[in-house]
Design a protein around this motif. Structure first.
Motif, PDB file in Angstrom:
ATOM      1  N   TYR A  86     -14.513  22.294 -11.341  1.00 25.65           N
ATOM      2  CA  TYR A  86     -15.826  21.979 -11.882  1.00 25.65           C
ATOM      3  C   TYR A  86     -15.928  22.462 -13.320  1.00 25.65           C
ATOM      4  O   TYR A  86     -15.900  23.659 -13.584  1.00 25.65           O
ATOM      5  CB  TYR A  86     -16.912  22.579 -10.991  1.00 25.65           C
ATOM      6  N   GLN A  87     -16.057  21.479 -14.224  1.00 24.70           N
ATOM      7  CA  GLN A  87     -16.019  21.788 -15.652  1.00 24.70           C
ATOM      8  C   GLN A  87     -17.207  22.622 -16.097  1.00 24.70           C
ATOM      9  O   GLN A  87     -17.127  23.341 -17.077  1.00 24.70           O
ATOM     10  CB  GLN A  87     -16.006  20.486 -16.455  1.00 24.70           C
ATOM     11  N   ASP A  88     -18.310  22.474 -15.401  1.00 28.55           N
ATOM     12  CA  ASP A  88     -19.502  23.197 -15.848  1.00 28.55           C
ATOM     13  C   ASP A  88     -19.616  24.585 -15.217  1.00 28.55           C
ATOM     14  O   ASP A  88     -20.512  25.336 -15.540  1.00 28.55           O
ATOM     15  CB  ASP A  88     -20.778  22.375 -15.587  1.00 28.55           C
ATOM     16  N   ASN A  94     -15.726  29.187 -10.558  1.00 30.23           N
ATOM     17  CA  ASN A  94     -14.782  28.307  -9.871  1.00 30.23           C
ATOM     18  C   ASN A  94     -13.981  29.086  -8.824  1.00 30.23           C
ATOM     19  O   ASN A  94     -13.828  28.645  -7.695  1.00 30.23           O
ATOM     20  CB  ASN A  94     -13.822  27.671 -10.879  1.00 30.23           C
TER      21      ASN A  94
ATOM     22  N   ASN B 168     -23.972  11.663  -7.527  1.00 33.02           N
ATOM     23  CA  ASN B 168     -23.241  12.919  -7.379  1.00 33.02           C
ATOM     24  C   ASN B 168     -21.820  12.777  -6.867  1.00 33.02           C
ATOM     25  O   ASN B 168     -20.867  13.166  -7.536  1.00 33.02           O
ATOM     26  CB  ASN B 168     -24.037  13.856  -6.486  1.00 33.02           C
ATOM     27  N   GLU B 172     -18.038  13.136  -8.787  1.00 31.61           N
ATOM     28  CA  GLU B 172     -16.900  13.972  -8.398  1.00 31.61           C
ATOM     29  C   GLU B 172     -15.639  13.137  -8.268  1.00 31.61           C
ATOM     30  O   GLU B 172     -14.535  13.584  -8.542  1.00 31.61           O
ATOM     31  CB  GLU B 172     -17.194  14.685  -7.069  1.00 31.61           C
ATOM     32  N   THR B 177     -12.689  15.977  -9.135  1.00 31.91           N
ATOM     33  CA  THR B 177     -12.921  17.226  -8.413  1.00 31.91           C
ATOM     34  C   THR B 177     -12.942  17.016  -6.903  1.00 31.91           C
ATOM     35  O   THR B 177     -12.685  17.922  -6.140  1.00 31.91           O
ATOM     36  CB  THR B 177     -14.252  17.867  -8.835  1.00 31.91           C
TER      37      THR B 177
END
Lengths: 305, 340
Positions: A86-88, A94, B168, B172, B177
């Protein structure tokens, strides 16, 4: 640890994996070497239970990735080719997130990731999306390691990472291997192949050979020369036109020339090139590296088809 | 194209079937004549003839009828002795525009009758015209904002919920992710729950903000129980978020998800009865509306906010929404694949 027999995976039009068989032993550092689009990622996804396959038999630590996927997911650490954290979220967030998912804590397996984590720790509150390529890879590796997996699947971990970080990364892999973790890593860089204990060469969904890097090189039985001349472009076309030559590929400033006859000599090559009016010709007999072997095996496969 | 076909039929302001209850205290030939005019009209059906005012009030409260016409005792007699006679017409005006139309239709019939009397009883001049005193209940000024605000509030909660959820999972997927999550031992239900809860809370916050604004800016307090609105909203949000998640798990890109979400939203919104009354739509459109979550919630929120309806009045909508929500979430969990 991994047993793959006659694996076939088809997508609508293409056969991504065509009769793939290979075996990875416990505690091994195994490399999957092949160009982009060879089927490396597909094979990883099948082994990590993310993708269902059409034919064949796959076993990971004695478990079937289709029926026993839950057990496999608990046991493997998978690092996709594309940065998938997750980049944010920050580094620390993380890590905490993935430890929570695996119902463990950062402290529990800290010794495993300590070496890597200390390198990124100064930036632990920085969002993952703002990290450099090398740091992203280290973080991704940490996240893949937090639950102390027995098998680490790394899909092109060094793609897009600078040369220094790449060397560091392989050092880390060696240390992890010493801790008894089986590692399967894929890479398009042939020079990284020699860092693995055993490698599989993959091309167009087919395995061309599985052996130690030395063993792979030994399959290369023809004379090999590094050739250089002033006019590089006509040099390579002339060599390809020559019926004595099996193949000629550019390799940095040299052309790697493979000859058909076992008894070919550098003299022979030189005289051919002089007859074609090349100037400042240099011909050196060299021993093959993994890339030469890869090209050679690819050529042999094409000829046999 | 499909939207153009469906929505053109449903976007009509005409009201075809108004249910009217007639309280006839007079029970004379004249009053019966008036009743038969209503019976003969294609705009009205008369499902009830209550004998008491309280009964009629209850009918309109529970939405069993849209209108109540009260014919007072002495209606016939007064008419003959030249007195001005008055009728009482009560219209449910929660939906302002529909209420105004219904009232106008009913007055039209009464007017016709009044003129007929004047001409048929010739010789004896009947001067007293029939005056219908009309009143609108629940939304006395036929205020458009009073009517629209609760509906728009539903709309906003829906759009936010559906888009947040819809974007959402697919985001991802785009970021990659999801691949990392999929190789973890996390199970489908945990995953979907994790996706749902934050948006569910956001949806409630938005609803709260909306209710406060409705009260402070538009001066529309909640007449019924606020708790009841939240009860229905909590079920409704699960349903909407579930729909969003289904769309999200089925799409590969955010554009795809956006497009599908909009398709359903536009269909749902225009058919929901927000702008045009559901009763005016053709029967097939009304049937289609039984799968439209927005129409349920708009109905409930208008009933509770403007009319002060209680639990019993909205029970059927709540049951429908709950069943719908369970179904949608089940599909969402089932459709979400932990493979790529």
């Amino acid at each position: 640890m991994i047993e793959v027999r006659n694996l076939v995976k088809r997508f609508a039009e293409v056969t991504a994996l065509n009769n793939v068989s290979l075996q990875v032993d416990d505690g091994e550092l195994f490399g999957l070497i092949g160009p982009d689009g060879a089927g490396k990622t597909t094979l990883f996804r099948v082994i990590s239970s993310l993708l269902l396959f059409d034919e064949g038999h796959v076993e990971v630590a004695g478990k079937n990735p289709v029926s026993d996927y839950a057990a496999i997911r608990q046991m493997i650490g998978y690092m996709p080719g594309k940065f998938s954290l997750y980049q944010d979220l920050s580094i620390l967030e993380n890590l905490r997130f993935f430890t929570a998912i695996f119902k463990t804590t950062l402290e529990e397996n800290y010794d495993l990731i300590k070496d890597i984590y200390v390198q990124i720790e100064p930036f632990k509150h920085r969002p993952a999306g703002k990290l450099s390529g090398g740091m992203k890879q280290k973080l991704a590796l940490c996240c893949a390691l937090v639950h102390k997996p027995r098998l680490l699947l790394l899909d092109e971990p060094t793609t897009g990472v600078d040369a220094v970080s790449r060397i560091e990364f392989w050092e880390i892999l060696k240390r992890l291997k010493q801790q008894g973790i089986t590692i399967m890593v894929s890479t398009p860089y042939m020079d990284e192949a020699s860092l693995c204990e055993r490698i599989a060469l993959i091309q167009q969904g087919q395995i061309m050979g599985v052996d130690s890097p030395e063993g792979i090189i030994k399959t290369f039985s023809k004379p090999l020369f590094a050739v250089k001349a002033d006019d590089f472009y006509s040099l390579i076309t002339d060599l390809r036109d020559w019926n004595e030559a099996l193949s000629a590929f550019s390799f940095g400033e040299y052309v790697h020339l493979t000859m058909r006859s076992e008894s070919s000599t550098a003299m022979q090559v030189e005289s051919y090139l002089f007859s074609r009016n090349h100037s400042s010709v240099s011909v050196k007999a060299i021993s093959a590296n993994v890339e030469d072997s890869f090209m050679y095996l690819m050529l042999k496969k094409e000829e046999s088809q | 194209m499909l939207q153009l076909l469906v929505l053109s039929y449903t976007a009509t302001f005409e009201i075809k079937k108004t249910r009217i209850a007639i309280v006839d205290f007079d029970k004379s030939s004249s009053s019966r004549e008036l009743v038969s005019l209503f019976e003969g009209s294609r705009f009205f059906t008369i499902p009830y003839y209550p004998s008491q005012m309280s009964e009629a009030e209850q009918l309109i409260d529970t939405r069993k009828v849209h209108q109540v016409l009260v014919i007072p005792e002495g209606f016939c007699r007064d008419m003959q002795v030249n007195h001005e006679v008055s009728l009482q017409l009560v219209t449910d005006a929660v939906d302002g525009s529909a209420g105004a139309l219904r009232s106008a239709y009913a007055q039209g019939i009464i007017q016709d009758y009044s003129q007929e009397i004047n001409t048929t009883i010739s010789g004896r001049r009947v001067s007293g015209p029939i005056v219908a005193t009309w009143s609108f209940w629940y939304n006395p000024e036929l205020d458009y904002t009073t009517f629209m605000v609760p509906g728009i509030l539903v709309l906003l909660v829906t759009i936010i919920g559906m888009f947040l959820a819809g974007m959402n999972v697919v985001k991802e997927k785009e970021m990659g992710t999801i691949e990392q999550i999929n190789v973890t031992p996390i199970n489908k239900i945990q995953f979907i729950t994790g996706k749902l809860v934050p948006f569910w809370i956001i949806g409630h916050l938005e609803l709260t903000l909306g209710l406060v604004l409705a009260w402070v800016v538009f001066d529309i307090p909640v007449l019924g129980s606020v708790g009841l609105i939240y009860l229905v909203a909590s079920v409704y949000l699960v349903l909407v978020l579930g729909l969003g998640l289904i769309i999200s798990t089925l799409s590969d890109t955010q554009q795809q998800s956006m497009f599908i979400s909009w398709f359903f939203l536009v269909l749902f919104i225009l058919m929901s009865g927000l702008f045009t009354p559901v009763e005016g739509m053709p029967a097939w459109a009304q049937t289609l509306n039984t799968v439209n979550p927005i129409s349920y919630f708009i109905e409930v929120i208008r009933l509770v906010m403007l009319k002060g309806s209680g639990f019993v009045d909205i029970k059927s909508q709540l049951v429908s929404l709950s069943g719908y929500a369970v179904l949608v979430i089940t599909i969402a969990v089932w459709r979400y694949r932990k493979t790529v």
